[in-house]
Design an enzyme around this catalytic site. Structure first.
Site, mmCIF file in Angstrom:
data_model
loop_
_atom_site.group_PDB
_atom_site.id
_atom_site.type_symbol
_atom_site.label_atom_id
_atom_site.label_comp_id
_atom_site.label_asym_id
_atom_site.label_seq_id
_atom_site.Cartn_x
_atom_site.Cartn_y
_atom_site.Cartn_z
ATOM 1 N N ASP A 63 9.499 -10.811 7.955
ATOM 2 C CA ASP A 63 8.194 -10.103 8.163
ATOM 3 C C ASP A 63 8.504 -8.954 7.295
ATOM 4 O O ASP A 63 9.374 -8.994 6.318
ATOM 5 C CB ASP A 63 7.707 -9.618 9.723
ATOM 6 C CG ASP A 63 6.550 -9.199 9.976
ATOM 7 O OD1 ASP A 63 5.630 -9.915 10.135
ATOM 8 O OD2 ASP A 63 6.216 -7.735 9.645
ATOM 9 N N LYS A 103 8.474 -11.662 18.600
ATOM 10 C CA LYS A 103 8.564 -10.656 17.561
ATOM 11 C C LYS A 103 9.719 -9.691 17.720
ATOM 12 O O LYS A 103 9.971 -9.391 18.832
ATOM 13 C CB LYS A 103 7.467 -9.718 17.317
ATOM 14 C CG LYS A 103 7.144 -9.404 16.045
ATOM 15 C CD LYS A 103 6.502 -10.376 15.041
ATOM 16 C CE LYS A 103 6.227 -10.131 13.671
ATOM 17 N NZ LYS A 103 5.370 -11.280 12.867
#
Ligand code: NDP
Ligand code: 2IT
Length: 444
Positions: free
Chosen positions: A166, A126
């Protein structure tokens, strides 16, 4: 002390300034106790939990950029490459002022188990930045994305690490990021997913997280003797996940009546109108007050409160820790019987416990929202093949993957004597594959 207790104590001590990371690790390790107890000696010898909870690599870098007035700004850039046991690091990039190492580590940790659950060969990662895209011009967004990628490109690649979107990173940002990667590295490869359809993107990726959440919820309800059709849904968020969850909810015969953004929330007694929502959020990038202006029966409430709406099913699709204990109590009191997480860790540990103890079907994000990353993996496959599949082909695969995830989670919970505990089921099923791969590959 038990191995799990030892590790939880170590994590809390070593990462004292990282509450979200501690929360995510606590949820996972607590529910893995029965599995770990069965293998305690071997896992301890191999320092398995230490390795599982320590990222393989954390990158933190400076992102300087120039605004439209000529002022220079500096943001933090992050990429946490958490676990590559089952495939290249895979996971989104988040641009939001709340981003810090704790948030990116929790998301990377969760992503490792989620990606394992998809059944596809992708590891966990991430990244992102504390950059706030709100109110920025297109040129400023491009300048930021180019500067961010100028550093990030050193560490990623189609077979190493494949970022995606995201919060705050959608089609526009992925386009600018991809262009800069290609310019510097001079290769045309599937290094990002969520790309535009004209340059290697997959049909149905944009819809995949929201659609997948509804396919999962439908299967959950079906297997618990209920139908999604005719049910009232409370949804939070008004971004990529929420919008396509609302769209698919209508298609499956349910009625979504709420959505929310960072300033307030909407109750629409006629059900949320998807086209109006897309116009306000995807096209105008405006606040939900604009939605209320366009829909005379809709009511806009400033601030929090979306979970006070009576509903059958709640779908938190905005951000972490947006559903608290008091919200869980309200949902239960109002007759809500299922909560499926579209966002990552939107429910606090106390709220999760309350929902589970009060017989509410509760499905964690790492299972219920895995459709996005699963379709990203399908985008990677299409890029490798240099082919594009039809919308129907991708959507069919997505449906199959979500139904499969539900059953793997359900079966794992049953196998360990915790039938109906989907948190435990998801963590166990996700964990077992990663551990198998880590063990086979030796101490690395
Ligand atoms: P978007 O940026 O498209 O939308 C986020 C939405 O949540 C916006 O409506 C935003 O409000 C709201 N929001 C964000 N932060 C806050 C906050 N601190 N308080 C209140 N509201 C907030 O992001 P996505 O829809 O992509 O992501 C939503 C969630 O889903 C995240 O948890 C993400 O990690 C998760 N997720 C996303 C996937 C994907 O494929 N995109 C896949 C799996 C999970 P505003 O409009 O005011 O900005
Ligand atoms: O949280 C997530 O799974 C995502 N933001 C999607 C990640 C991806 O690589 O598609």
């Amino acid at each position: 002390m038990s191995y799990v207790n030892d590790i939880l104590a170590q994590i809390a001590e070593k990462n004292a300034s990282e509450p979200e990371f501690i929360q995510a690790v606590t949820e996972v390790l607590e529910s893995l106790r029965p599995v770990i107890e069965r293998n305690e000696e071997a896992y301890r010898r191999d320092a398995l939990l230490e390795r599982l909870t320590t990222p393989e690599r954390c990158l933190l870098f400076r992102v300087p950029w120039v605004d439209d007035q000529g002022q220079v700004h500096v943001n933090n850039g992050y990429r946490v490459q958490f676990n590559s046991a089952i495939g290249p690091y895979k996971g989104g990039l988040r641009f939001h002022p709340s981003v810090n190492l704790s948030v990116i580590k929790f998301l990377g940790f969760e992503q490792t188990f989620k990606n394992s659950l998809t059944g596809l060969p992708i590891g966990g990662g991430k990244g992102g930045s504390d950059f706030d895209p709100k109110g920025k011009s297109d040129r400023e967004i491009m300048a930021f994305c180019q500067s961010f990628m100028t550093e990030l490109q050193k560490y990623i690649g189609a077979n190493t690490d494949v970022p995606a979107g995201d919060i705050g990173v959608g089609a526009r940002e992925i386009g600018y990021l991809y262009g800069q990667y290609k310019r510097i590295r001079d290769v045309y490869e599937g290094v990002l997913t969520g790309k535009g359809l004209s340059y290697g993107g997959s049909l149905a990726r944009k819809q995949a997280t929201g659609y997948g959440l509804l396919y999962f919820t439908q299967e959950l309800l079906r297997c618990n003797g209920k139908a999604l059709e005719g049910k009232i849904l409370a949804v939070s968020g008004a971004g990529n996940v929420a919008t396509y969850a609302i769209e698919k909810a209508w298609q499956l015969g349910a009625k979504p009546v709420t959505c929310s953004d960072s300033t307030g929330w909407i109750y629409d007694p006629d059900g949320i109108d998807v086209e109006t929502l897309k116009q306000v959020k995807e096209v105008k990038r405006a606040r939900l007050t604009e939605y209320a202006k366009a829909r005379p029966n809709a009511v806009y409430h400033e601030g929090k409160g979306v979970w006070s709406t009576p509903c059958d099913v709640a779908l938190p699709c905005a951000t972490q820790n947006e559903l608290h204990l008091e919200d869980a109590k309200m949902l239960a009191a109002n007759g809500c019987f299922a909560v499926c997480e579209g966002a990552n860790m939107p429910t606090t540990l106390e709220a999760t416990k309350y929902l589970q103890e009060h017989g509410i079907l509760f499905c964690p994000g790492k299972a219920a929202n895995a459709g996005g990353v699963a379709t990203s993996a399908l985008e990677m496959t299409q890029n490798s093949e240099r082919l594009s599949w039809t919308f129907e082909e991708v959507d069919q695969k997505l449906q199959g993957i979500m139904v499969n995830i539900f059953h793997n989670v359900d079966d794992a919970a049953k196998e360990y004597g915790m039938a109906g505990n989907y948190v435990a089921g998801a963590n166990i099923a996700g964990f077992l594959k990663v551990v198998d791969a880590m063990t086979a590959q030796g101490i690395v």
